[in-house]
Write a protein that holds these residues in place. Structure first.
Motif, mmCIF file in Angstrom:
data_model
loop_
_atom_site.group_PDB
_atom_site.id
_atom_site.type_symbol
_atom_site.label_atom_id
_atom_site.label_comp_id
_atom_site.label_asym_id
_atom_site.label_seq_id
_atom_site.Cartn_x
_atom_site.Cartn_y
_atom_site.Cartn_z
ATOM 1 N N GLU A 116 5.618 -7.908 -5.407
ATOM 2 C CA GLU A 116 4.613 -7.725 -6.376
ATOM 3 C C GLU A 116 3.153 -7.385 -5.980
ATOM 4 O OE1 GLU A 116 5.826 -10.531 -9.278
ATOM 5 O OE2 GLU A 116 7.604 -9.279 -10.027
ATOM 6 N N THR A 117 2.865 -8.375 -5.298
ATOM 7 C CA THR A 117 1.476 -8.566 -4.767
ATOM 8 C C THR A 117 1.272 -7.127 -4.055
ATOM 9 O OG1 THR A 117 1.419 -10.860 -4.805
ATOM 10 C CG2 THR A 117 -0.163 -9.819 -3.402
ATOM 11 N N THR A 118 2.096 -6.810 -3.089
ATOM 12 C CA THR A 118 2.011 -5.474 -2.214
ATOM 13 C C THR A 118 1.692 -4.277 -2.898
ATOM 14 O OG1 THR A 118 3.104 -6.824 -0.557
ATOM 15 C CG2 THR A 118 2.834 -4.126 -0.264
ATOM 16 N N VAL A 119 2.617 -4.239 -4.226
ATOM 17 C CA VAL A 119 2.736 -3.318 -4.980
ATOM 18 C C VAL A 119 1.257 -2.943 -5.794
ATOM 19 C CG1 VAL A 119 3.799 -2.184 -7.206
ATOM 20 C CG2 VAL A 119 5.218 -2.854 -5.409
ATOM 21 N N LYS A 120 0.820 -4.078 -6.411
ATOM 22 C CA LYS A 120 -0.357 -4.230 -7.072
ATOM 23 C C LYS A 120 -1.547 -3.975 -6.294
ATOM 24 C CE LYS A 120 0.877 -7.793 -10.534
ATOM 25 N NZ LYS A 120 0.620 -8.943 -11.034
ATOM 26 N N SER A 121 -1.418 -4.183 -4.857
ATOM 27 C CA SER A 121 -2.811 -4.058 -3.971
ATOM 28 C C SER A 121 -2.587 -2.360 -3.616
ATOM 29 C CB SER A 121 -2.475 -4.545 -2.809
ATOM 30 O OG SER A 121 -2.647 -6.304 -2.819
ATOM 31 N N ASP A 122 -1.273 -1.862 -3.475
ATOM 32 C CA ASP A 122 -1.324 -0.323 -3.081
ATOM 33 C C ASP A 122 -1.778 0.366 -4.356
ATOM 34 O OD1 ASP A 122 -0.133 -1.097 -0.779
ATOM 35 O OD2 ASP A 122 1.874 -0.463 -1.341
ATOM 36 N N LYS A 123 -1.482 0.147 -5.645
ATOM 37 C CA LYS A 123 -2.138 0.698 -6.686
ATOM 38 C C LYS A 123 -3.455 0.587 -6.861
ATOM 39 C CE LYS A 123 2.173 0.739 -9.541
ATOM 40 N NZ LYS A 123 2.896 0.245 -10.823
ATOM 41 N N SER A 124 -3.986 -0.553 -6.472
ATOM 42 C CA SER A 124 -5.413 -0.757 -6.917
ATOM 43 C C SER A 124 -6.221 0.085 -5.531
ATOM 44 C CB SER A 124 -5.843 -2.141 -6.522
ATOM 45 O OG SER A 124 -5.611 -3.065 -7.587
#
Length: 96
Positions: free
Chosen positions: A27-35
């Motif tokens: 989830e952290t990786t996905v949020k970082s990628d979106k940001s």
């Protein structure tokens, strides 16, 4: 484990912890990628913003070297200053 409910519960905790940890990392990786994607789009639309970001990145790296601190620590300190500044509504300077 069939006749030992305590052992079963302990093993279940370990498995659940591992699953929770992996899910949180994902989830952290996905949020970082979106940001990062959103930042990339903003930079494409505003070249001045890109120059400002490059300048700030260089200044943060230089500050890290001067204070012999990891970049993450410097960023946390900057974030704390900005948060405090937002609460006080006053203008503070970033000091090393």
């Amino acid at each position: 484990m069939v006749d030992n409910p305590d052992m079963y519960a302990y093993v279940q905790q370990i498995l659940t912890w591992k699953d929770d940890k992996e899910r949180t990392m994902y989830e952290t990786t996905v949020k970082s990628d979106k940001s990062l994607q959103a930042l990339g789009k903003a930079l494409e639309k505003n070249p001045d913003l890109e120059l400002q970001l490059q300048n700030m990145t260089s200044q943060i790296a230089e500050l890290s070297k001067k204070t012999n601190s990891e970049t993450a620590i410097v960023l946390r300190k900057i974030k704390a200053i900005l948060k405090k500044r937002g609460k006080n509504g006053s203008k503070q300077t970033l000091q090393s």
